[in-house]
Design an enzyme around this catalytic site. Structure first.
Site, PDB file in Angstrom:
ATOM      1  N   ARG A 261      -6.399  -8.550  -8.151  1.00 48.65           N
ATOM      2  CA  ARG A 261      -7.479  -9.434  -8.896  1.00 48.65           C
ATOM      3  C   ARG A 261      -7.712  -8.987 -10.262  1.00 48.65           C
ATOM      4  O   ARG A 261      -7.776  -7.576 -10.682  1.00 48.65           O
ATOM      5  CB  ARG A 261      -8.530  -9.448  -8.133  1.00 48.65           C
ATOM      6  CG  ARG A 261      -8.645 -10.327  -6.781  1.00 48.65           C
ATOM      7  CD  ARG A 261     -10.013 -10.695  -6.185  1.00 48.65           C
ATOM      8  NE  ARG A 261     -10.635 -11.890  -6.823  1.00 48.65           N
ATOM      9  CZ  ARG A 261     -11.579 -12.567  -6.242  1.00 48.65           C
ATOM     10  NH1 ARG A 261     -12.057 -12.167  -5.257  1.00 48.65           N
ATOM     11  NH2 ARG A 261     -11.957 -13.671  -6.809  1.00 48.65           N
TER      12      ARG A 261
ATOM     13  N   HIS B 187       1.626  -0.031 -13.249  1.00 47.99           N
ATOM     14  CA  HIS B 187       2.328  -1.277 -13.247  1.00 47.99           C
ATOM     15  C   HIS B 187       3.824  -0.891 -13.436  1.00 47.99           C
ATOM     16  O   HIS B 187       4.108   0.047 -14.397  1.00 47.99           O
ATOM     17  CB  HIS B 187       1.579  -1.872 -14.617  1.00 47.99           C
ATOM     18  CG  HIS B 187       2.577  -3.340 -14.729  1.00 47.99           C
ATOM     19  ND1 HIS B 187       2.099  -4.441 -14.434  1.00 47.99           N
ATOM     20  CD2 HIS B 187       3.410  -3.450 -15.844  1.00 47.99           C
ATOM     21  CE1 HIS B 187       2.964  -5.346 -14.673  1.00 47.99           C
ATOM     22  NE2 HIS B 187       3.766  -4.614 -15.686  1.00 47.99           N
TER      23      HIS B 187
ATOM     24  N   GLY C 193       0.643  -1.357   0.099  1.00 51.99           N
ATOM     25  CA  GLY C 193      -0.093   0.087  -0.110  1.00 51.99           C
ATOM     26  C   GLY C 193       0.658   1.402  -0.030  1.00 51.99           C
ATOM     27  O   GLY C 193       0.338   2.385   0.373  1.00 51.99           O
TER      28      GLY C 193
HETATM   29  C1  GRF Z   1       3.583  -1.608  -7.475  1.00 55.65           C
HETATM   30  O1  GRF Z   1       4.994  -2.011  -7.833  1.00 55.65           O
HETATM   31  C2  GRF Z   1       2.811  -1.507  -8.547  1.00 55.65           C
HETATM   32  O2  GRF Z   1       3.215  -0.982  -9.788  1.00 55.65           O
HETATM   33  C3  GRF Z   1       2.302  -2.752  -8.736  1.00 55.65           C
HETATM   34  O3  GRF Z   1       2.420  -3.413  -7.332  1.00 55.65           O
HETATM   35  C4  GRF Z   1       3.117  -2.750  -6.415  1.00 55.65           C
HETATM   36  C5  GRF Z   1       2.391  -2.395  -5.233  1.00 55.65           C
HETATM   37  O4  GRF Z   1       3.243  -1.622  -4.552  1.00 55.65           O
HETATM   38  N1  GRF Z   1       0.970  -2.945  -9.507  1.00 55.65           N
HETATM   39  P1  GRF Z   1       2.489  -0.888  -3.340  1.00 55.65           P
HETATM   40  O5  GRF Z   1       1.411  -1.722  -2.766  1.00 55.65           O
HETATM   41  O6  GRF Z   1       1.883   0.316  -3.845  1.00 55.65           O
HETATM   42  O7  GRF Z   1       3.606  -0.568  -2.259  1.00 55.65           O
END
Ligand code: GRF
Length: 194
Positions: A89, A107, A13
Protein backbone atom coordinates in the site's frame (compact mmCIF):
# COMPACT_ATOMS: atom_id res chain seq x y z
CA UNK A 1 19.87 -0.34 22.16
CA UNK A 2 18.52 -0.65 18.62
CA UNK A 3 14.99 0.19 17.53
CA UNK A 4 11.52 -0.86 18.55
CA UNK A 5 10.60 -2.18 15.14
CA UNK A 6 7.31 -2.70 13.37
CA UNK A 7 7.42 -4.66 10.12
CA UNK A 8 4.64 -4.14 7.58
CA UNK A 9 3.91 -6.90 5.08
CA UNK A 10 1.26 -7.89 2.55
CA UNK A 11 2.36 -11.36 1.48
CA UNK A 12 5.03 -14.05 1.72
CA UNK A 13 7.07 -12.31 4.43
CA UNK A 14 10.52 -13.80 3.82
CA UNK A 15 12.29 -10.49 4.50
CA UNK A 16 10.21 -10.09 7.64
CA UNK A 17 11.13 -13.56 8.94
CA UNK A 18 14.76 -12.84 8.18
CA UNK A 19 14.69 -9.60 10.22
CA UNK A 20 12.89 -11.36 13.10
CA UNK A 21 15.57 -14.05 13.07
CA UNK A 22 18.39 -11.48 13.09
CA UNK A 23 16.80 -9.71 16.10
CA UNK A 24 16.15 -12.97 17.94
CA UNK A 25 19.71 -14.24 17.48
CA UNK A 26 21.15 -10.81 18.39
CA UNK A 27 22.75 -10.13 15.01
CA UNK A 28 20.72 -6.93 15.39
CA UNK A 29 20.12 -5.13 18.66
CA UNK A 30 16.60 -4.03 17.65
CA UNK A 31 13.43 -5.73 18.82
CA UNK A 32 10.55 -6.62 16.49
CA UNK A 33 7.59 -5.49 18.59
CA UNK A 34 4.91 -6.21 16.01
CA UNK A 35 4.33 -7.49 12.49
CA UNK A 36 1.40 -5.84 10.74
CA UNK A 37 -0.25 -7.19 7.61
CA UNK A 38 -2.97 -5.72 5.42
CA UNK A 39 -3.76 -9.19 4.06
CA UNK A 40 -5.99 -11.55 5.98
CA UNK A 41 -4.44 -14.53 4.19
CA UNK A 42 -0.90 -13.96 5.47
CA UNK A 43 -0.15 -17.51 6.65
CA UNK A 44 3.32 -16.34 7.58
CA UNK A 45 1.76 -14.52 10.55
CA UNK A 46 1.09 -17.85 12.28
CA UNK A 47 4.71 -18.77 11.70
CA UNK A 48 6.05 -15.57 13.25
CA UNK A 49 3.61 -15.75 16.18
CA UNK A 50 5.21 -19.09 17.08
CA UNK A 51 8.48 -17.18 17.46
CA UNK A 52 6.81 -15.04 20.12
CA UNK A 53 6.15 -12.01 17.92
CA UNK A 54 2.92 -10.07 18.18
CA UNK A 55 0.98 -9.71 14.92
CA UNK A 56 -1.93 -7.65 13.72
CA UNK A 57 -4.04 -7.58 10.57
CA UNK A 58 -5.39 -4.20 9.55
CA UNK A 59 -8.05 -4.41 6.84
CA UNK A 60 -9.30 -0.99 5.79
CA UNK A 61 -9.88 -0.01 2.18
CA UNK A 62 -9.79 3.71 2.85
CA UNK A 63 -6.23 4.83 3.37
CA UNK A 64 -7.10 7.40 6.07
CA UNK A 65 -8.89 4.75 8.13
CA UNK A 66 -6.03 2.32 7.58
CA UNK A 67 -3.45 4.88 8.64
CA UNK A 68 -5.45 5.87 11.72
CA UNK A 69 -5.39 2.27 12.96
CA UNK A 70 -1.77 1.91 11.96
CA UNK A 71 -0.78 5.07 13.88
CA UNK A 72 -2.63 3.87 16.98
CA UNK A 73 -0.86 0.51 16.88
CA UNK A 74 2.57 2.04 16.31
CA UNK A 75 1.96 4.39 19.23
CA UNK A 76 0.69 1.63 21.55
CA UNK A 77 3.73 -0.52 20.78
CA UNK A 78 6.14 2.43 21.23
CA UNK A 79 7.53 1.89 17.74
CA UNK A 80 10.37 4.19 16.66
CA UNK A 81 11.26 2.57 13.31
CA UNK A 82 9.22 0.85 10.60
CA UNK A 83 10.40 -1.62 7.96
CA UNK A 84 8.24 -2.23 4.91
CA UNK A 85 8.87 -5.65 3.43
CA UNK A 86 6.61 -6.53 0.54
CA UNK A 87 3.98 -4.10 1.83
CA UNK A 88 1.71 -3.24 -1.08
CA UNK A 89 0.00 0.00 0.00
CA UNK A 90 1.06 3.58 -0.64
CA UNK A 91 1.18 5.61 2.56
CA UNK A 92 -0.06 9.20 2.42
CA UNK A 93 1.98 12.37 2.76
CA UNK A 94 0.05 13.25 5.94
CA UNK A 95 1.00 9.98 7.60
CA UNK A 96 4.60 10.03 6.39
CA UNK A 97 5.37 13.54 7.66
CA UNK A 98 5.22 12.15 11.21
CA UNK A 99 7.68 9.40 10.28
CA UNK A 100 10.33 11.19 8.27
CA UNK A 101 13.44 8.98 7.92
CA UNK A 102 11.79 6.44 10.20
CA UNK A 103 10.29 4.20 7.51
CA UNK A 104 12.35 2.19 5.04
CA UNK A 105 11.37 -0.07 2.15
CA UNK A 106 13.06 -2.75 0.08
CA UNK A 107 12.62 -2.88 -3.69
CA UNK A 108 13.86 -5.56 -6.11
CA UNK A 109 15.76 -3.32 -8.55
CA UNK A 110 18.61 -0.87 -8.62
CA UNK A 111 16.56 2.27 -8.14
CA UNK A 112 15.83 4.64 -9.76
CA UNK A 113 15.46 1.97 -12.46
CA UNK A 114 12.26 -0.11 -12.56
CA UNK A 115 10.15 1.51 -9.87
CA UNK A 116 6.75 0.08 -8.96
CA UNK A 117 5.29 -3.34 -9.70
CA UNK A 118 7.00 -6.15 -11.67
CA UNK A 119 10.50 -4.73 -11.27
CA UNK A 120 12.19 -8.06 -12.05
CA UNK A 121 10.12 -8.60 -15.20
CA UNK A 122 10.84 -5.05 -16.37
CA UNK A 123 14.59 -5.57 -15.86
CA UNK A 124 14.50 -8.75 -17.97
CA UNK A 125 12.46 -7.04 -20.70
CA UNK A 126 15.06 -4.25 -20.90
CA UNK A 127 17.79 -6.90 -21.14
CA UNK A 128 19.89 -5.24 -18.45
CA UNK A 129 23.12 -7.01 -17.56
CA UNK A 130 22.86 -6.21 -13.89
CA UNK A 131 19.98 -5.59 -11.54
CA UNK A 132 19.62 -6.03 -7.78
CA UNK A 133 17.85 -4.51 -4.81
CA UNK A 134 17.59 -1.19 -3.02
CA UNK A 135 16.65 -0.04 0.45
CA UNK A 136 15.33 3.50 0.57
CA UNK A 137 13.56 5.83 2.94
CA UNK A 138 9.85 6.02 2.19
CA UNK A 139 8.45 9.26 0.85
CA UNK A 140 5.11 10.03 -0.77
CA UNK A 141 6.17 8.70 -4.18
CA UNK A 142 6.42 5.08 -5.28
CA UNK A 143 10.00 3.88 -4.68
CA UNK A 144 11.30 7.45 -4.95
CA UNK A 145 12.71 8.08 -1.45
CA UNK A 146 16.37 8.66 -0.63
CA UNK A 147 18.47 5.58 -1.38
CA UNK A 148 20.26 4.07 1.62
CA UNK A 149 22.04 1.07 0.11
CA UNK A 150 21.94 -1.36 -2.81
CA UNK A 151 23.21 -4.78 -3.86
CA UNK A 152 23.92 -5.93 -7.39
CA UNK A 153 22.91 -9.17 -9.11
CA UNK A 154 24.27 -10.25 -12.51
CA UNK A 155 21.59 -11.21 -15.03
CA UNK A 156 22.43 -14.42 -16.87
CA UNK A 157 21.12 -15.38 -20.32
CA UNK A 158 19.50 -18.41 -18.69
CA UNK A 159 17.58 -16.34 -16.12
CA UNK A 160 13.82 -16.20 -16.23
CA UNK A 161 11.74 -14.05 -13.89
CA UNK A 162 11.53 -16.73 -11.22
CA UNK A 163 15.26 -17.51 -11.21
CA UNK A 164 16.25 -13.84 -11.17
CA UNK A 165 13.75 -12.96 -8.43
CA UNK A 166 15.18 -15.77 -6.31
CA UNK A 167 18.74 -14.47 -6.71
CA UNK A 168 17.63 -10.93 -5.88
CA UNK A 169 15.69 -12.11 -2.81
CA UNK A 170 18.85 -13.73 -1.44
CA UNK A 171 20.60 -10.35 -1.73
CA UNK A 172 17.58 -8.56 -0.21
CA UNK A 173 17.90 -10.65 2.92
CA UNK A 174 21.57 -9.70 3.29
CA UNK A 175 20.92 -6.03 2.50
CA UNK A 176 18.06 -5.56 4.95
CA UNK A 177 20.12 -6.76 7.89
CA UNK A 178 23.14 -4.71 6.83
CA UNK A 179 21.08 -1.52 6.55
CA UNK A 180 19.31 -1.95 9.90
CA UNK A 181 22.69 -2.60 11.53
CA UNK A 182 24.11 0.59 10.01
CA UNK A 183 21.10 2.62 11.14
CA UNK A 184 21.36 1.16 14.66
CA UNK A 185 24.99 2.36 14.77
CA UNK A 186 23.98 5.81 13.50
CA UNK A 187 21.34 6.02 16.23
CA UNK A 188 23.90 5.09 18.89
CA UNK A 189 26.37 7.68 17.59
CA UNK A 190 23.67 10.38 17.54
CA UNK A 191 22.91 9.57 21.17
CA UNK A 192 26.55 9.83 22.18
CA UNK A 193 26.85 13.21 20.44
CA UNK A 194 23.78 14.62 22.24
C1 GRF B 1 10.54 -8.47 -2.24
O1 GRF B 1 11.03 -8.80 -3.50
C2 GRF B 1 10.64 -6.98 -2.00
O2 GRF B 1 11.73 -6.41 -2.62
C3 GRF B 1 9.37 -6.46 -2.60
O3 GRF B 1 8.41 -7.44 -2.32
C4 GRF B 1 9.04 -8.71 -2.13
C5 GRF B 1 8.64 -9.18 -0.78
O4 GRF B 1 9.10 -10.47 -0.51
N1 GRF B 1 9.06 -5.14 -2.11
P1 GRF B 1 8.88 -11.08 0.93
O5 GRF B 1 7.40 -10.90 1.28
O6 GRF B 1 9.76 -10.37 1.88
O7 GRF B 1 9.22 -12.53 0.80
Amino acid sequence: MGFNLAILISGRGSNMLNIVEACNNKTLSSKVKIVISNNKNSSVLTKVEKKGIKTKIILENQINKFEKKLSQTLHEEKINFVCLAGFMRILSKGFLCNWEKKIINIHPSILPAFKGLNAVKKALEKKVKYTGCTIHYVDKGVDTGEIIDQRIVKVLKTDNEEKLAKKILKEEHILYIKVIKTLEKEKENDKIRQ
